[in-house]
Enzyme design. Sequence first.
Site, PDB file in Angstrom:
ATOM      1  CG  ASP A 161      -1.792  -0.970   1.513  1.00 64.73           C
ATOM      2  OD1 ASP A 161      -1.587  -2.129   0.720  1.00 64.73           O
ATOM      3  OD2 ASP A 161      -2.372  -1.151   2.280  1.00 64.73           O
ATOM      4  CD  GLU A 164      -7.529  -4.829   3.991  1.00 68.13           C
ATOM      5  OE1 GLU A 164      -7.212  -5.735   4.756  1.00 68.13           O
ATOM      6  OE2 GLU A 164      -7.104  -4.723   2.727  1.00 68.13           O
TER       7      GLU A 164
HETATM    8  C1  FRU Z   1      -4.373  -3.477   2.686  1.00 66.08           C
HETATM    9  C2  FRU Z   1      -3.646  -3.875   4.100  1.00 66.08           C
HETATM   10  C3  FRU Z   1      -4.057  -2.958   5.154  1.00 66.08           C
HETATM   11  C4  FRU Z   1      -3.142  -3.212   5.994  1.00 66.08           C
HETATM   12  C5  FRU Z   1      -1.857  -3.195   5.207  1.00 66.08           C
HETATM   13  C6  FRU Z   1      -0.769  -4.204   5.621  1.00 66.08           C
HETATM   14  O1  FRU Z   1      -3.603  -3.897   1.621  1.00 66.08           O
HETATM   15  O2  FRU Z   1      -4.196  -5.083   4.201  1.00 66.08           O
HETATM   16  O3  FRU Z   1      -5.429  -3.233   5.596  1.00 66.08           O
HETATM   17  O4  FRU Z   1      -2.718  -2.238   6.882  1.00 66.08           O
HETATM   18  O5  FRU Z   1      -2.348  -3.913   4.074  1.00 66.08           O
HETATM   19  O6  FRU Z   1       0.147  -4.310   4.799  1.00 66.08           O
END
Ligand code: FRU
Length: 528
Positions: A22, A221
């Site tokens: 992310d 998310e």
């Molecule tokens: C989204 C996610 C988020 C989390 C992160 C962990 O891709 O699953 O919810 O904070 O990746 O890397």
Amino acid sequence: GDYGGRFRPQVHFSAPKQFMSDPNGLFRDENDTWHLYYQYNPRDLKFGRPHWGHATSQDLYHWENQAVALSPPNDDIGLFSGSIVMDKNNTSGLFPNQTNGVVAIYVGFLSFPVPLIFVCADYEKTLSETLSDGSAGPQTQALAYSRDGGYTFTPFKHNPVIDSEARHFRDPKVVLFQDRWILLVAYSQEFNMGIFSSPNLINWTHESNFSLHGLIGSQWECPNLVHLPYIDEKGQKQNESVWTLFMSIDPGAPLGGSAVQYYPGTFNGTHFKATDSVARTVDSAKDYYAMQFFNGLPKDEAVSMAWASNWQYASEAPTDLEKWRGTMSLPRRHYMTKTEDVGLKLVSWPYNLQHVMGETIASKNSVSKKTIAIDFSEVDSNAIYWEINATGIPGKETIGEPVSLNFTLINPSTLEYVRGGYYFGARHLIDFGGDTPLFLDRGGARGFDNVFFTDKFFVSSAHYHNTWSLSGVLDRSIMEVFLNRGLDTATTLYFTSQPLTVMLLSVSDLPEGMRVSIHVNGLKSAWN
Ligand code: FRU
């Protein structure tokens, strides 16, 4: 990092090495420098125990890799996604003598490397020694501040700033609303987006939840809340703008795995209300996730980046051969518009692509009933931008035979390819406006064996006002297409053993008055 590999995108961001996911903490600072942080595993080519990697840019294409900005305090903690704001007025009290204070709020996740189930006994102790006062968790919202403009951070002494009994509680996104801070955070498995407010970034009040709306999937998310400029059907900019909530679903997206959806609506400082119950996704293919908007932009500018992958195969994609994994999407500029079929609709367009635009390779104003081949093997970056425009498309009553338009990006020796096509006036669909969806097919460029790495995508996109366009960026292992100037987009990874170097375009017989043109430009590498 070596940015020369055959899979390495040349106009997209990728981390110098190891695993990236992310985008985090996106903001533009007071000197107009863009900051990109990202979920980063410095130890491995797979997901695990994230840090916050960091890069900066003046134009969102040419990036300077910076030192890792945030590292977990010990091996049991991962720093998950979050966001950054500038605390110009020192509301937090953390920046006594400066106006460029930077605050990051992110998830501290206690679980690495021990599976959650074994953590319980030591859990409180570890939390209190590291991130938290030990009250709840295992995912808590933590704050860190930077007094040097976002390069180095100090964790706040009294973390966490928000806690919950929910096991899956993450991805805080902070924005300014009038004179208050607003924070959105996902109760991922309860399908709630919590909305909190604060005068100082430290003490947060829970105001409301936005719940169970649109596509549900299996987890929610990465929320975002943005005030998008509104440009009406006729292209007129309106004074009103549209509050829009974005979120990412994973797993359980319509095509499997990960996708981003959005809701146009209203926001009054405490509650978000969606305009309607239409389910809308930002991108129509499989590689567009965890989209985040930049903070620190003027009111009518909305710019985002997303992670161009899918959790179904993110840790498997074959770029590990080159010792890196994970690509960001192009930076995109957005506004809201309205169309006849779905009402309010997000428009996405590459942000100032001219920063990497190269020479014209081909420019043909009239293509008809033949296949033309455009050779771009001379382009050093292997990356191109193209634009196909159709004008004078007859109404559905007069179109006669359907008109087909097909394109293939191919390597002439290995015959590896990605391709796509569109049919104007398909008979069986005449009652629905006559067009078929755009199809995309990466079946000739799979590059690794993975059942979730599916081939075929369909982008539903009618033509409006007798015109249609398809723009695309091809960049070594990622293709992004933009239909009708960004009314629809599709982002797909692809993997070939040799670069794609020729674009074939075939158009069937055109009805009178209809014209198809194509323009192809090389793109200049931002990394060499
Ligand atoms: C989204 C996610 C988020 C989390 C992160 C962990 O891709 O699953 O919810 O904070 O990746 O890397």
